[in-house]
Each structure stands twice: as structure tokens, then as C-alpha cells.
Design a protein around this motif. Structure first.
Motif, mmCIF file in Angstrom:
data_model
loop_
_atom_site.group_PDB
_atom_site.id
_atom_site.type_symbol
_atom_site.label_atom_id
_atom_site.label_comp_id
_atom_site.label_asym_id
_atom_site.label_seq_id
_atom_site.Cartn_x
_atom_site.Cartn_y
_atom_site.Cartn_z
ATOM 1 N N UNK A 1 6.767 4.939 107.854
ATOM 2 C CA UNK A 1 6.306 5.165 106.484
ATOM 3 C C UNK A 1 4.826 5.524 106.467
ATOM 4 N N UNK A 2 4.527 6.609 105.790
ATOM 5 C CA UNK A 2 3.142 7.044 105.646
ATOM 6 C C UNK A 2 2.605 7.875 106.795
ATOM 7 N N UNK A 3 3.398 8.090 107.857
ATOM 8 C CA UNK A 3 2.911 8.851 109.009
ATOM 9 C C UNK A 3 3.214 10.337 108.908
ATOM 10 N N UNK A 4 4.224 10.726 108.117
ATOM 11 C CA UNK A 4 4.643 12.117 108.042
ATOM 12 C C UNK A 4 5.622 12.521 109.121
ATOM 13 N N UNK A 5 5.860 11.657 110.105
ATOM 14 C CA UNK A 5 6.856 11.930 111.144
ATOM 15 C C UNK A 5 8.238 11.619 110.585
ATOM 16 N N UNK A 6 9.174 12.522 110.788
ATOM 17 C CA UNK A 6 10.493 12.380 110.181
ATOM 18 C C UNK A 6 11.339 11.334 110.898
ATOM 19 N N UNK A 7 12.097 10.593 110.098
ATOM 20 C CA UNK A 7 13.120 9.706 110.613
ATOM 21 C C UNK A 7 14.476 10.360 110.385
ATOM 22 N N UNK A 8 15.346 10.279 111.375
ATOM 23 C CA UNK A 8 16.713 10.780 111.244
ATOM 24 C C UNK A 8 17.682 9.624 111.424
ATOM 25 N N UNK A 9 18.889 9.780 110.875
ATOM 26 C CA UNK A 9 19.864 8.696 110.855
ATOM 27 C C UNK A 9 21.059 9.044 111.737
ATOM 28 N N UNK A 10 21.335 8.173 112.703
ATOM 29 C CA UNK A 10 22.559 8.252 113.484
ATOM 30 C C UNK A 10 23.364 7.009 113.113
ATOM 31 N N UNK A 11 24.187 7.093 112.057
ATOM 32 C CA UNK A 11 24.801 5.898 111.485
ATOM 33 C C UNK A 11 25.922 5.325 112.347
ATOM 34 N N UNK A 12 25.701 4.113 112.858
ATOM 35 C CA UNK A 12 26.718 3.435 113.657
ATOM 36 C C UNK A 12 26.901 1.989 113.201
ATOM 37 N N UNK A 13 26.396 1.660 112.018
ATOM 38 C CA UNK A 13 26.489 0.291 111.531
ATOM 39 C C UNK A 13 27.715 0.055 110.671
ATOM 40 N N UNK A 14 27.703 -1.088 109.973
ATOM 41 C CA UNK A 14 28.829 -1.452 109.117
ATOM 42 C C UNK A 14 28.750 -0.750 107.764
ATOM 43 N N UNK A 15 27.574 -0.794 107.138
ATOM 44 C CA UNK A 15 27.426 -0.221 105.811
ATOM 45 C C UNK A 15 26.951 1.214 105.817
ATOM 46 N N UNK A 16 25.869 1.484 106.557
ATOM 47 C CA UNK A 16 25.274 2.825 106.601
ATOM 48 C C UNK A 16 25.027 3.356 105.191
ATOM 49 N N UNK A 17 24.475 2.511 104.325
ATOM 50 C CA UNK A 17 24.378 2.866 102.914
ATOM 51 C C UNK A 17 23.385 3.991 102.664
#
Length: 368
Positions: free
Chosen positions: A135-151
Motif C-alpha cells: 500500500x502506497x508504494x505504487x507496485x502492483x499486487x496480483x491475486x493467485x486465489x487458492x484460499x477458501x473465500x477469495x473474496x
């Protein structure tokens, strides 16, 4: 000597050489700036451009993965690596989370190594921990959803399958989303959340659901814990929204959401949006089976009004103060009992890599 130019009236004008030179210099600078921007876009591109594929390994963009070890099966790392190299990226840096550090420290290490995107491979808890560092760095986060909810992944229409999710991480669009911050019982450190934080019944369910059960039976684990937790007493809480005067409620649970999506595509907070700069608050105070049935109807119909046991508000800052300590959770992770949650929102603080959306279509903010 002077250069000559003809005006629109046919009059010959003398242009000093210094002006001509300055114009040429400015034009050259503009050309160089545009060229540098294009080079920068190619170097960090998410598209498999020939120039990226032909680049030296050290000149290719660098991906990183922060993975929950219980959420990755055999061959996951190999698949992620294959997609990265096929699209002209370097082999990904790889960290696994631990009980002591569920992802924040690993994401910070990825930043220090110069990662161009950090992929959170796990459930909402892993995503939350990685987001806290990015947060606040400008570097992107990507999601590889492998959890239970992945909301969050479902809210942002991220592919649930691994390979398409990795491709989205490397070739998708960037979207700025809000980050919620929670201060528990006046602690010095705030904790980030992207989906929901809450206290009461909801947190009791999270606390009573073992990780091993979630891995074994998936979302059904929460249903089992929820049925066990339905019998309970309401608690008195004081709510303060922004600068408004505080008010009292008797409630089973208070939830504060950046996204209003629940498991199964149910929407608890119909007005919630991940990028509106607001947090949605809901207080649920059912009495008996009939009260819980009303809650279910409200969720299924996505109504925000019409039943006194369910109330909705929106605010940029919220304080929830309970008369007695209550089980509490942040993005599905139990944090123990707490008396006060002080919550605020930071608008557009996190860049998330999302699937490409046509320019004439609005981005998704939740399931239809």
C-alpha cells in the motif's frame, strides 16, 4: 545573422538564431522523453512483446510470489514460472508465508529486490498481509486465489484458475483500490484490510473454523462453525461515524467492509465499492431463528432498508467500542478479543492487477 520566416500576412519576419536553436532543442527533448516513456512501458509491459522476449534476462521485468504453503499443491511453482518466462518475464522470486509472518515481511523483501509485480498466492489473509506492505508504494499486487473465500479476487473478477490468474498478473490492467486500516484497542500499529473487518458473531465463526477444516472441506467449514455460533447474546456497542455524535446499539455483529461480497456470491453490503473512498458498516442484531431468516432474506434481496435488525451506514472513519471484549477478525483472520476497533480508509492506496476491461464498460465491483 537571423533566420527568416513568413507570417500569415506575407510579411517576412526575422527570427533570431537563438529562438530557432531553442525550438530545435525543445523538440529534441520531447522526442527523447517520448522515447524513454515507450522504452519504460516496454520494459515493464505485461504484454509478450517481441522486444521483451528478446531482451537480456536482467533487463526483463521481475515478478515475485508470496505463497501460503498450505495453499499450493505440487507443480504450482513450476506452472507460475513457465507462464512468466513464456510472457517474457524473468523467473519469479518466491517466498512462502509462515505463522510468524503471514506475508508482509516477504512482500517487503520483494520490494527491496525490485519486483515489478507481487503475486499473493493464497486466501484473503495472505492477500491482506501482502497488501499491507505494498500500500502506497505504487507496485502492483496480483491475486493467485487458492484460499477458501477469495473474496477480493471474486469482487475484482480475477480468474480462479492458476494459469489464467498468472496471465492476468502479467498482462492485466492496473486498478487503484481503497485500503482499510484498523487500530485494535489503541495499539500503535494499524493493520490493513481489503474486504471486511468485524467484531462479534462473524469473528466467532472465523475463530472457530480450523485451518485444516477449511483446507479439507472448503467454504462448508464456515457453515458448520456458523450453525454452532448462531445461539448467542447480543452485545451493547457504541458506534462513531466520522464526526457525527456516537450512538448505541445492541448487536450480534458489526462488520466494516471495503467490499460487500460474501461466499457464494452473496452481497451483504450492496452499496460497497472497493474504490469509492468509503467504508460500509452493517450492524446485525437478529433475535432467534426468525431474526436470522430475516437476515438471510435481506442478503439474498440486497436490500439496505426494511428491517430494524439490520442497519447500514457509510463513513470514512468508524470507531466500534464494545461494552465487553468481543472476538474480532480482519479479512477472515481472527485477532482475538478486542474492545475497540478504530477504522479508517485510505482511498486508492493500493494498485491491483485486474483482468482487462473494455474502455466502454465499467469495472466490476462485485458479482451480479
Amino acid at each position: 545573422m537571423s533566420a527568416s520566416a513568413t507570417s500569415g500576412t506575407g510579411v517576412v519576419l526575422d527570427v533570431p538564431p537563438v529562438v530557432t536553436v531553442a525550438a530545435v532543442v525543445i523538440l529534441a527533448v520531447l522526442v527523447v522523453v517520448v522515447a524513454l516513456l515507450l522504452v519504460h512501458r516496454v520494459r515493464r509491459a505485461r504484454l509478450p512483446l517481441p522486444t521483451v522476449l528478446d531482451a537480456e534476462p536482467e533487463d526483463r521485468p521481475l515478478p515475485a510470489v508470496v505463497a501460503h504453503p498450505l495453499r499450493i499443491g505440487d507443480g504450482v511453482r513450476e506452472k507460475v514460472t513457465r507462464v512468466c518466462t513464456e510472457l517474457g518475464w524473468r523467473e519469479p522470486l518466491w517466498w512462502e508465508t509462515s505463522a510468524e509472518d503471514p506475508g508482509t515481511g516477504q512482500a517487503r523483501a520483494a520490494l527491496e529486490c525490485g519486483a515489478d509485480v507481487v503475486m499473493a498466492c493464497g486466501g484473503d489473509g495472505t492477500v491482506r498481509s501482502v497488501a499491507e506492505a505494498l500500500a502506497g508504494t505504487g507496485v502492483a499486487m496480483a491475486l493467485l486465489p487458492t484460499g477458501t473465500g477469495n473474496l477480493l479476487a471474486r469482487t475484482l473478477a480475477t480468474p480462479m484458475d492458476l494459469v489464467p490468474a498468472v496471465r492476468t498478473a502479467l498482462t492485466g490492467d492496473d486498478r487503484k483500490v481503497d485500503v482499510g486500516w484498523v487500530r485494535v484497542d489503541g495499539a500503535e500499529q494499524e493493520r490493513a484490510f481489503l474486504v471486511m473487518a468485524g467484531t462479534g458473531f462473524d469473528a466467532t465463526i472465523m475463530e472457530a473454523t480450523p485451518e485444516a477444516l477449511k483446507v479439507r472441506v472448503g467454504p462448508l467449514a464456515y457453515v458448520i462453525s456458523g450453525l454452532r455460533a448462531m445461539r448467542g447474546r447480543r452485545t451493547r456497542v457504541t458506534l462513531t461515524l466520522d464526526e457525527a455524535p456516537p450512538f448505541r446499539r445492541r448487536t450480534r455483529t458489526v462488520l466494516i467492509g471495503n467490499s460487500g461480497t460474501l461466499l457464494g456470491g452473496l452481497v451483504l453490503m450492496p452499496a460497497a465499492s472497493v474504490d469509492d473512498g468509503l467504508l460500509d458498516v452493517v450492524s446485525i442484531a437478529p433475535k432467534g431463528i426468525a431474526g436470522w431468516a430475516a437476515v438471510l432474506v435481506r442478503v439474498l434481496t440486497r436490500r439496505r432498508r426494511g428491517h430494524p435488525r439490520i442497519e447500514h451506514w457509510q463513513a470514512r472513519s468508524i470507531v466500534v467500542a464494545a461494552d465487553a471484549p468481543q472476538p474480532s477478525q480482519i479479512d477472515g483472520d481472527p485477532i482475538g478479543e478486542a474492545t475497540e476497533l478504530a477504522v479508517r480508509v485510505s482511498q486508492g492506496a493500493l494498485v491491483v492487477r485486474v483482468p482487462d476491461v473494455p474502455a466502454d464498460l465499467p469495472p466490476d465491483t462485485g458479482p451480479a
